[in-house]
Scaffold this motif. Sequence first.
Motif, PDB file in Angstrom:
ATOM      1  N   PRO A 129      -9.085 -72.970 101.966  1.00  0.00           N
ATOM      2  CA  PRO A 129     -10.141 -72.460 102.836  1.00  0.00           C
ATOM      3  C   PRO A 129      -9.529 -72.016 104.164  1.00  0.00           C
ATOM      4  N   TYR A 130     -10.053 -70.908 104.698  1.00  0.00           N
ATOM      5  CA  TYR A 130      -9.521 -70.352 105.947  1.00  0.00           C
ATOM      6  C   TYR A 130     -10.709 -69.884 106.785  1.00  0.00           C
ATOM      7  N   GLY A 131     -11.345 -70.843 107.474  1.00  0.00           N
ATOM      8  CA  GLY A 131     -12.578 -70.545 108.176  1.00  0.00           C
ATOM      9  C   GLY A 131     -13.660 -70.206 107.158  1.00  0.00           C
ATOM     10  N   TYR A 132     -14.328 -69.054 107.336  1.00  0.00           N
ATOM     11  CA  TYR A 132     -15.306 -68.604 106.342  1.00  0.00           C
ATOM     12  C   TYR A 132     -14.637 -67.721 105.292  1.00  0.00           C
ATOM     13  N   ARG A 133     -13.328 -67.823 105.216  1.00  0.00           N
ATOM     14  CA  ARG A 133     -12.547 -67.027 104.283  1.00  0.00           C
ATOM     15  C   ARG A 133     -11.791 -67.930 103.323  1.00  0.00           C
ATOM     16  N   LEU A 134     -11.109 -67.305 102.376  1.00  0.00           N
ATOM     17  CA  LEU A 134     -10.173 -67.971 101.481  1.00  0.00           C
ATOM     18  C   LEU A 134      -8.846 -67.241 101.545  1.00  0.00           C
ATOM     19  N   ALA A 135      -7.754 -68.004 101.548  1.00  0.00           N
ATOM     20  CA  ALA A 135      -6.410 -67.415 101.483  1.00  0.00           C
ATOM     21  C   ALA A 135      -5.815 -67.747 100.129  1.00  0.00           C
ATOM     22  N   VAL A 136      -5.346 -66.733  99.417  1.00  0.00           N
ATOM     23  CA  VAL A 136      -4.802 -66.903  98.069  1.00  0.00           C
ATOM     24  C   VAL A 136      -3.371 -66.386  98.040  1.00  0.00           C
ATOM     25  N   LEU A 137      -2.438 -67.259  97.663  1.00  0.00           N
ATOM     26  CA  LEU A 137      -1.024 -66.883  97.570  1.00  0.00           C
ATOM     27  C   LEU A 137      -0.691 -66.504  96.134  1.00  0.00           C
ATOM     28  N   ALA A 138       0.017 -65.394  95.972  1.00  0.00           N
ATOM     29  CA  ALA A 138       0.452 -64.956  94.642  1.00  0.00           C
ATOM     30  C   ALA A 138       1.916 -64.548  94.728  1.00  0.00           C
ATOM     31  N   ASN A 139       2.741 -65.115  93.838  1.00  0.00           N
ATOM     32  CA  ASN A 139       4.179 -64.797  93.882  1.00  0.00           C
ATOM     33  C   ASN A 139       4.731 -64.580  92.481  1.00  0.00           C
ATOM     34  N   GLY A 140       4.071 -63.707  91.746  1.00  0.00           N
ATOM     35  CA  GLY A 140       4.502 -63.423  90.388  1.00  0.00           C
ATOM     36  C   GLY A 140       5.623 -62.413  90.325  1.00  0.00           C
ATOM     37  N   ALA A 141       5.798 -61.811  89.153  1.00  0.00           N
ATOM     38  CA  ALA A 141       6.912 -60.884  88.918  1.00  0.00           C
ATOM     39  C   ALA A 141       6.574 -59.501  89.469  1.00  0.00           C
ATOM     40  N   THR A 142       6.424 -59.426  90.785  1.00  0.00           N
ATOM     41  CA  THR A 142       6.130 -58.175  91.462  1.00  0.00           C
ATOM     42  C   THR A 142       7.096 -58.015  92.630  1.00  0.00           C
ATOM     43  N   LYS A 143       7.212 -56.808  93.151  1.00  0.00           N
ATOM     44  CA  LYS A 143       8.138 -56.555  94.255  1.00  0.00           C
ATOM     45  C   LYS A 143       7.696 -57.288  95.514  1.00  0.00           C
ATOM     46  N   ALA A 144       6.390 -57.379  95.728  1.00  0.00           N
ATOM     47  CA  ALA A 144       5.867 -58.053  96.918  1.00  0.00           C
ATOM     48  C   ALA A 144       5.242 -59.381  96.535  1.00  0.00           C
TER      49      ALA A 144
END
Length: 319
Positions: A49-64
Amino acid sequence: MINPRNMTGPLAVTPANTDWVTHVLPTGRIVSPVGTVSGTPNFATDIVPYGYRLAVLANGATKAETISIFDAKSLRKMGILAAYKKTPPEFGSRGVPALTMSRQNFFQGLATGPNGVLYAAGGDSNDIAAFTLKNNKPALLRRYPLLWQPFPKDQYPYGYQGHHIHQPRLFYPDAIAVGPAGKHLYVTGMLSNSLARMDLKTGQTEYLNVGPYPFAVTFADGGKRLVVSLWGGNAVAVVDPHAMKLLRTVRVGPPTGPGNTQAGVHPTALAAVPHGPNVFVALANVDRIAEVDTATLQVKGYINDSPYPHAPPAAIPMV
């Protein structure tokens, strides 16, 4: 017709499209969400949870490797942070406010702190990156560097396992917990068997050896205890966070050592019981969950997470 494999915005689940978002897990269980779903970049590994937001981390097989910011109610994407090992190319954010970073890595740890600050574990970039939103656009506040710490030669993995030939050894920050007063970050270092306590104002950092491959970290018993799951140690480490002292390593699986060639139970995710000393530990390799009392430093019991009676290990509880 919306293709759920290429969702660029929130999708309300209805009887007409339920089959698009229904999946069968390797264990045979069916996952069929209700309400609203929204697409994320490849291989999402953490959400906070990030205030009234959500932060989602993704680190799959992509350049970024990315951190996406969503409105918590509508799941509309509000911003994105994209990290690249080298100079970032032009980043297509589809009209969403974006921040691109060079020479930065996101591994799997996220945490939120006071004053709207979001912290991300840097993994290969060997730091903690702190972010905020300025006029609803992601902005970098600071990077906190971390240092590799040597560990005893009789402690698994018995040598540095980073496999970076002619490169510096890495602390490899993995998971993050914000101290109860919001003054410190506690960070696990997977490749140095260590826990770091970082002063957020000065950046001064203390280190403590906690055991093999520290994975997740959480507070328990009103902040009196800090628990670290030891992915390579069949145990959890219970720490006094104020004194930065290891109180005890509590085994949740068979003893490890050079004579034991069996795969470990792989303690991973942690969940603390509110207003009490107990912590639940996911044992990913054996489909069990251990309950540890951090006051008595004992295992209270186990919960079976098998998908059906006498099933071989395959459910892999990790979060």
